[in-house]
Design an enzyme around this catalytic site. Structure first.
Site, short mmCIF file in Angstrom:
data_model
loop_
_atom_site.label_atom_id
_atom_site.label_comp_id
_atom_site.label_asym_id
_atom_site.label_seq_id
_atom_site.Cartn_x
_atom_site.Cartn_y
_atom_site.Cartn_z
N HIS A 177 0.87 -1.17 0.00
CA HIS A 177 0.00 0.00 0.00
C HIS A 177 0.91 1.22 0.00
CE1 HIS A 177 -3.56 2.44 0.77
NE2 HIS A 177 -2.72 3.19 1.47
N CYS A 178 0.72 2.10 -0.97
CA CYS A 178 1.60 3.26 -1.09
C CYS A 178 0.86 4.50 -0.59
CB CYS A 178 2.02 3.44 -2.55
SG CYS A 178 3.03 4.89 -2.81
N VAL A 179 1.39 5.12 0.47
CA VAL A 179 0.70 6.30 1.02
C VAL A 179 0.84 7.51 0.09
CG1 VAL A 179 0.78 5.66 3.45
CG2 VAL A 179 2.69 6.91 2.45
N ASN A 182 -1.95 7.02 -2.11
CA ASN A 182 -3.17 6.66 -1.38
C ASN A 182 -3.92 5.54 -2.09
OD1 ASN A 182 -5.15 6.75 0.55
ND2 ASN A 182 -6.28 8.43 -0.42
#
Ligand SMILES: *[C@@H]1O[C@H](CO)[C@@H](O)[C@H](O)[C@H]1NC(C)=O
Ligand SMILES: [Zn+2]
Ligand SMILES: [Zn+2]
Length: 345
Positions: A177-179, A182
């Site tokens: 999951h890449c912040v 998002n």
């Protein structure tokens, strides 16, 4: 601002960036967490600790657009600085308009991939599609076993999928999951993620080169390299590299500041892009890569059951176990297999 103040601000910004990266890497034992728990923990009031935990939770464990805004803000600052200061100096030094327009072209490209990365569905496992999604990859019975259901989604997990706790869904060929976007990186957007990483690197690298070139010309023109100063003993000393750096910092503070930031970002992201390209080439997701570290194959392990030892088994211990050739691996990333839904008759 004097040199020391400026330098202190500079170091503070760089350290904040490093702290963010450590936090972002999501490890419990990151330097930032260790620092907080053992040094700052006992001397920080409870409410501040609560607030800090809440902030971290909001930022890293719930979906939020914070990092997208931060990304746009940083990019805006760099491009404003480049357009309003560096551009003019470069023109004076006869840099061609063509090479000065490259950063803007790269910005357009990057924004396109960034947008696709944010907007593309990474491959959510849904009730409707799960039957078709189960057929895309076969279970390797090593990291992924058939018949396992996700306790939250209550759906059978396809091979290579994982439940994303931030988005609360299972994602096909889950990477991470890449912040910053998002969104999860999965089957359908790994390609955009890779292209995005490469375009950000190219952007940072290109602006850094143009800026470095401009500063070099400025130093050569000023004749600083041939200059000398009188030290406290009345001796004449040639101006060394430190003198030149200090001079640049004082003459072009914002530009030098930006250059430092860009070099930092470039090396960080180039390393990250290399890692992800390597994974793409060997047909692995970072989720699988982490999982298979320290994996001991039942077949290859010396204490494996005797009957297993005699069956013809592939060499499971190899890193490249899943690779079917570079081109096919890349093909899977850029033309990801889609679940084929059967028509109900
Ligand atoms: C990549 O590995 C998976 C197993 O994890 C396999 O099912 C798939 O066919 C491989 N893809 C390619 C292109 O070889
Ligand atoms: Zn799930
Ligand atoms: Zn996610």
């Amino acid at each position: 601002m004097d040199f020391l103040t400026l330098f202190a601000v500079y170091v503070a910004v760089v350290l904040t960036c490093i702290a963010l990266v450590c936090k972002y890497s999501g490890q419990q034992h990151s330097p930032l967490n260790v620092l907080f728990n053992f040094i700052l923990g006992p001397i920080t009031p409870k409410w501040l600790q609560k607030f800090w935990q809440w902030t971290l939770h909001r930022l890293f464990h719930q979906r939020s657009n914070m990092f997208i805004y931060l990304h746009i803000l940083l990019e805006g600052a760099v491009y404003a600085e480049f357009t309003y200061e560096v551009f003019g100096f470069c023109r004076e030094m006869d840099t061609t308009l063509t090479s000065l327009s490259v950063p803007y072209v790269l910005l357009g490209l990057k924004t396109f991939f960034f947008y696709l990365c944010i907007k593309t569905d990474p491959g959510t496992v849904t009730k409707k599609k799960v039957a078709a999604q189960l057929h895309i990859y076969s279970y390797d019975r090593r990291l992924f076993h058939p018949g396992v259901s996700c306790p939250t989604c209550q759906l059978v997990k396809p091979a290579r999928s994982k439940h994303c706790r931030v988005c609360n869904r299972c994602v096909q060929r889950f990477d991470h999951h890449c912040v910053w976007v998002n969104n999860c990186i999965g089957a359908q957007n790994t390609r955009y993620f890779l292209l995005y990483l490469f375009s950000v690197c190219a952007m940072a690298g290109d602006i850094a080169l143009l800026t470095g070139d401009m500063l070099l010309h400025a130093v050569l023109r000023s004749g600083l390299l041939r200059a000398s100063y009188i030290d406290e003993n009345g001796q004449e000393q040639p101006a060394g590299p430190l003198f030149v750096v200090q001079h640049l910092f004082l003459t072009f503070p914002r530009i030098v500041f930006m250059l430092g930031f860009l070099v930092f970002v470039f090396f960080l992201l180039a390393g990250y892009a290399m890692f992800h390209s390597y994974l793409a080439l060997i047909n692995q997701t970072s989720n699988e890569w982490y999982k298979s570290r320290g994996y001991v194959c039942q077949h290859c392990h010396p204490t494996a059951a005797a009957d297993n030892l005699h069956s013809p088994v592939p060499d499971h211990s190899k890193r490249y176990y899943y690779s079917r050739g570079l081109l096919r691996n890349l093909g899977e990333i850029f033309f990801p297999p889609r679940p084929v839904q059967k028509k109900d008759n």
